[in-house]
Write an enzyme that holds these catalytic residues in place. Structure first.
Site, PDB file in Angstrom:
ATOM      1  N   ASP A 146     -87.455  10.392 -34.689  1.00  0.00           N
ATOM      2  CA  ASP A 146     -88.467  11.337 -34.206  1.00  0.00           C
ATOM      3  C   ASP A 146     -89.658  10.529 -33.715  1.00  0.00           C
ATOM      4  O   ASP A 146     -90.065   9.553 -34.359  1.00  0.00           O
ATOM      5  CB  ASP A 146     -88.889  12.282 -35.331  1.00  0.00           C
ATOM      6  CG  ASP A 146     -89.903  13.305 -34.856  1.00  0.00           C
ATOM      7  OD1 ASP A 146     -89.482  14.367 -34.383  1.00  0.00           O
ATOM      8  OD2 ASP A 146     -91.115  13.023 -34.962  1.00  0.00           O
ATOM      9  N   ASP A 195     -92.185  14.243 -20.219  1.00  0.00           N
ATOM     10  CA  ASP A 195     -90.794  14.082 -19.781  1.00  0.00           C
ATOM     11  C   ASP A 195     -90.501  12.641 -19.379  1.00  0.00           C
ATOM     12  O   ASP A 195     -89.419  12.110 -19.665  1.00  0.00           O
ATOM     13  CB  ASP A 195     -90.490  15.019 -18.611  1.00  0.00           C
ATOM     14  CG  ASP A 195     -90.359  16.478 -19.048  1.00  0.00           C
ATOM     15  OD1 ASP A 195     -90.290  16.724 -20.272  1.00  0.00           O
ATOM     16  OD2 ASP A 195     -90.322  17.355 -18.162  1.00  0.00           O
ATOM     17  N   ASN A 201     -98.147  14.866 -25.000  1.00  0.00           N
ATOM     18  CA  ASN A 201     -97.738  16.052 -24.243  1.00  0.00           C
ATOM     19  C   ASN A 201     -98.918  16.993 -24.035  1.00  0.00           C
ATOM     20  O   ASN A 201     -99.144  17.508 -22.930  1.00  0.00           O
ATOM     21  CB  ASN A 201     -96.628  16.780 -25.010  1.00  0.00           C
ATOM     22  CG  ASN A 201     -95.433  17.102 -24.139  1.00  0.00           C
ATOM     23  OD1 ASN A 201     -95.299  16.603 -23.033  1.00  0.00           O
ATOM     24  ND2 ASN A 201     -94.548  17.944 -24.642  1.00  0.00           N
ATOM     25  N   ASP A 255     -88.424  15.810 -29.150  1.00  0.00           N
ATOM     26  CA  ASP A 255     -88.580  14.350 -29.175  1.00  0.00           C
ATOM     27  C   ASP A 255     -87.712  13.736 -30.267  1.00  0.00           C
ATOM     28  O   ASP A 255     -88.074  12.723 -30.858  1.00  0.00           O
ATOM     29  CB  ASP A 255     -90.055  13.974 -29.364  1.00  0.00           C
ATOM     30  CG  ASP A 255     -90.643  14.561 -30.645  1.00  0.00           C
ATOM     31  OD1 ASP A 255     -90.046  15.490 -31.192  1.00  0.00           O
ATOM     32  OD2 ASP A 255     -91.694  14.066 -31.085  1.00  0.00           O
TER      33      ASP A 255
END
Length: 324
Positions: free
Chosen positions: A184, A201, A192, A227
């Site tokens: 993770d 992205d 983000n 993620d």
């Protein structure tokens, strides 16, 4: 539908034991504008040639010495394995027409040749063959999309579970171990939220590339959502075999990301589950690794935690005796 150009560029093989018949058919095809036409007078060459060239149409004489057309079609069926058999049978025997269709031929042309019939049957059959190939390609593409993450191109959870099952089966047969590493990204949400999903992205795609670059060729690297990534390692002897790869992954993810002039940083936390030590089923190995990941996040992030570490109780601190 296939275009006229695609039809004229299709691969065609003429098979006949008569040199005159071969030359006549080649001349008919050349005059019609077909550009990729070859021939053989040896029926035993047809199957090896089709394996190499994957013809769109095979004009096959049924009456030949040695292997006849029916025997050739039997071999071609094994190559196509249930697919479209691109055979247009050539025969002077009316009784062979139905037998040819029953043997797998898609159509037939009667000898002596009627020029208009030859042109029409060849065109129609190539049109169907090329359309069949388009549909087969579309089906493969749809299957790929169903099994891969559209952003990174990595296997998704559905394909991952199948890969894990295969690795566990192999580990059982070889009497060794396998590892599931659950990753993770630390700090991804902040990137983000601050810089937008387009930047996020790009980060995910770059992370995917780095993970693949660190993994062995036989390992599976998958994105399972958001993620989160999973790496499956087979053929390991012990838990310790995962420590160096995990350290490399942490180091690779921690390298800076330069996107549109921005230099961004994040890290990763990793949880590891070992088969069969920690669990013996696909879902349970994933769950164990996920639990170890949670512990890695809880204990400070940017680190690796194993299921074994979670089970090991902390050692009590002992004081040295005070000198008298």
């Amino acid at each position: 539908m296939p275009s006229r150009e695609e039809i004229l560029n299709a691969k065609i093989l003429v098979v006949d034991d008569s040199a005159d018949n071969v030359e006549l058919m080649l001349e008919i095809l050349r005059e019609a504008g077909y550009t990729d036409v070859s021939s053989t007078m040896l029926p035993e060459q047809v199957c090896p040639l089709h394996r190499q060239q994957c013809y769109d149409l095979i004009l096959l004489d049924l009456q030949m010495p040695g292997l006849n057309g029916f025997q050739v079609m039997k071999g071609l069926k094994e190559i196509e394995q249930g697919g479209y058999l691109p055979v247009l049978a050539l025969t002077a025997q009316p009784s062979f027409k139905i037998a040819a269709l029953e043997a797998g031929a898609r159509d037939f042309i009667s000898k002596p040749f009627d020029l208009l019939e030859v042109h029409k049957r060849i065109h129609n059959m190539l049109e169907v063959r090329l359309l069949y190939k388009e549909l087969a390609q579309y089906s493969r593409q749809q299957q790929e999309l169903a099994l891969h993450d559209p952003l990174t191109g990595l296997p998704n959870r559905r394909l991952l579970e199948d890969r894990i099952a295969t690795v566990l089966q192999h580990a059982t047969r070889q009497q060794n171990k396998a590892a599931v590493m659950y990753l993770d990204l630390d700090g991804f949400k902040a990137i983000n939220d601050t810089h937008g999903h387009a930047t996020g992205d790009e980060i995910l795609k770059m992370v995917a590339q780095r993970l693949v670059g660190c993994a062995r060729r036989e390992d599976t690297v998958a994105r399972v959502g958001g993620d989160e990534f999973v790496i499956v390692m087979g053929n390991i002897a012990q838990l310790g075999d995962t420590q160096e790869p995990a350290a490399k992954l942490i180091e690779a993810v921690s390298e800076p990301y330069v996107i549109n002039g921005l230099t961004l940083r994040l890290s990763t936390s990793i949880g590891i589950g070992i088969y069969p030590d920690d669990a013996d089923q696909v879902a349970s190995v994933i769950a164990v690794a996920d639990g170890a990941l949670y512990e890695a996040k809880r204990s400070g992030k940017n680190r690796c935690c194993t299921a074994q570490m979670m089970r090991t109780p902390p050692q009590p601190h002992t004081m040295s005796p005070t000198p008298a």
